[in-house]
Design a protein around this motif. Structure first.
Motif, short mmCIF file in Angstrom:
data_model
loop_
_atom_site.label_atom_id
_atom_site.label_comp_id
_atom_site.label_asym_id
_atom_site.label_seq_id
_atom_site.Cartn_x
_atom_site.Cartn_y
_atom_site.Cartn_z
N GLN A 39 38.77 56.50 15.85
CA GLN A 39 39.98 55.86 16.16
C GLN A 39 40.72 55.29 14.83
O GLN A 39 42.09 55.60 14.92
CB GLN A 39 39.85 54.57 16.93
CG GLN A 39 41.06 53.98 17.69
CD GLN A 39 41.59 54.87 18.85
OE1 GLN A 39 40.72 55.74 19.35
NE2 GLN A 39 42.94 55.06 18.80
N ASP A 57 50.69 59.41 24.58
CA ASP A 57 49.14 59.33 24.25
C ASP A 57 49.24 58.48 23.01
O ASP A 57 48.34 57.71 22.77
CB ASP A 57 48.70 60.62 23.78
CG ASP A 57 48.53 61.33 25.05
OD1 ASP A 57 48.37 60.73 26.12
OD2 ASP A 57 48.23 62.61 24.79
N ALA A 60 49.63 54.94 24.03
CA ALA A 60 48.11 54.50 24.93
C ALA A 60 47.26 54.20 23.73
O ALA A 60 46.38 53.33 24.29
CB ALA A 60 47.61 55.68 25.72
N ASP A 61 47.02 55.05 22.88
CA ASP A 61 46.06 54.62 21.78
C ASP A 61 46.24 53.31 21.03
O ASP A 61 45.41 52.70 20.86
CB ASP A 61 46.04 55.93 20.83
CG ASP A 61 45.14 56.90 21.32
OD1 ASP A 61 44.59 56.87 22.35
OD2 ASP A 61 45.26 58.16 20.56
N ARG A 63 47.91 50.85 22.49
CA ARG A 63 47.38 49.71 23.48
C ARG A 63 45.69 49.63 23.46
O ARG A 63 45.38 48.47 23.41
CB ARG A 63 47.77 50.10 24.77
CG ARG A 63 49.36 49.66 25.04
CD ARG A 63 49.79 49.89 26.47
NE ARG A 63 49.62 51.27 27.09
CZ ARG A 63 50.40 52.05 26.79
NH1 ARG A 63 51.45 51.83 26.26
NH2 ARG A 63 50.30 53.26 27.36
N LYS A 64 45.10 50.69 23.24
CA LYS A 64 43.64 50.58 23.02
C LYS A 64 43.12 49.82 21.85
O LYS A 64 42.35 48.92 21.76
CB LYS A 64 42.91 52.14 22.88
CG LYS A 64 41.52 52.06 23.14
CD LYS A 64 40.88 53.42 22.95
CE LYS A 64 41.53 54.52 23.93
NZ LYS A 64 40.97 55.81 23.60
N ALA A 67 43.97 46.12 22.39
CA ALA A 67 43.04 45.38 23.32
C ALA A 67 41.71 45.50 22.59
O ALA A 67 41.09 44.05 22.60
CB ALA A 67 42.94 46.06 24.43
N TYR A 68 41.26 46.21 21.71
CA TYR A 68 39.87 46.39 20.96
C TYR A 68 39.84 45.21 20.09
O TYR A 68 39.10 44.56 19.90
CB TYR A 68 39.63 47.50 20.31
CG TYR A 68 38.32 47.78 19.80
CD1 TYR A 68 37.16 48.07 20.13
CD2 TYR A 68 38.35 47.32 18.04
CE1 TYR A 68 35.81 47.95 19.49
CE2 TYR A 68 37.06 47.07 17.46
CZ TYR A 68 35.94 47.32 18.11
OH TYR A 68 34.76 47.25 17.39
N TRP A 94 38.93 50.15 13.02
CA TRP A 94 40.02 50.09 13.95
C TRP A 94 41.41 49.48 13.41
O TRP A 94 42.20 49.20 13.90
CB TRP A 94 39.82 49.22 15.33
CG TRP A 94 38.90 50.13 15.98
CD1 TRP A 94 37.40 49.72 15.76
CD2 TRP A 94 38.92 50.56 17.34
NE1 TRP A 94 36.88 50.64 16.78
CE2 TRP A 94 37.83 50.84 17.81
CE3 TRP A 94 40.06 50.51 17.92
CZ2 TRP A 94 37.53 51.72 18.99
CZ3 TRP A 94 40.03 51.22 19.36
CH2 TRP A 94 38.81 51.61 19.85
#
Length: 101
Positions: A39, A57, A60-61, A63-64, A67-68, A94
């Motif tokens: 990531q 995409d 979306a990544d 947002r991931k 959130a992490y 990250w």
């Protein structure tokens, strides 16, 4: 972290020493790349992309990642040795250094 900082971090042994791979705890003997390390490389790619060229995409990544980072910051880090903790190293994979907040 800036793209340059993140790239330098991802090249370090400390970066490769933490994380989860294929749903199981990464073990150095097994090799492979952890989810967070992958990531991190994806974050660098996104940061080098012009905003107009970002895809669904990419969003979306992002947002991931957000959130992490939010979830792991809420857990709080270790009271001692935070600078060399697996918690910090994982967050740095990250793209977030919690000691720079």
């Amino acid at each position: 972290m800036s793209p340059g900082e993140l790239e330098k971090w991802l090249d370090s042994e400390e970066s490769r020493s933490v994380g989860w791979s294929d749903g199981a705890k990464k073990e150095s003997a097994k090799g492979g790349e952890s989810v967070g390390h992958h990531q991190g490389r994806r974050i660098v790619e996104i940061k080098h992309t012009k905003k107009a060229d970002l895809t669904d995409d990419d969003y979306a990544d992002m947002r991931k990642v957000a959130a992490y980072v939010k979830r792991h910051l809420a857990q709080g880090g270790p009271k001692e040795d935070a600078e060399t903790s697996r918690w910090r190293y994982s967050l740095m994979n990250w793209g977030h250094d919690p000691l720079k907040d």
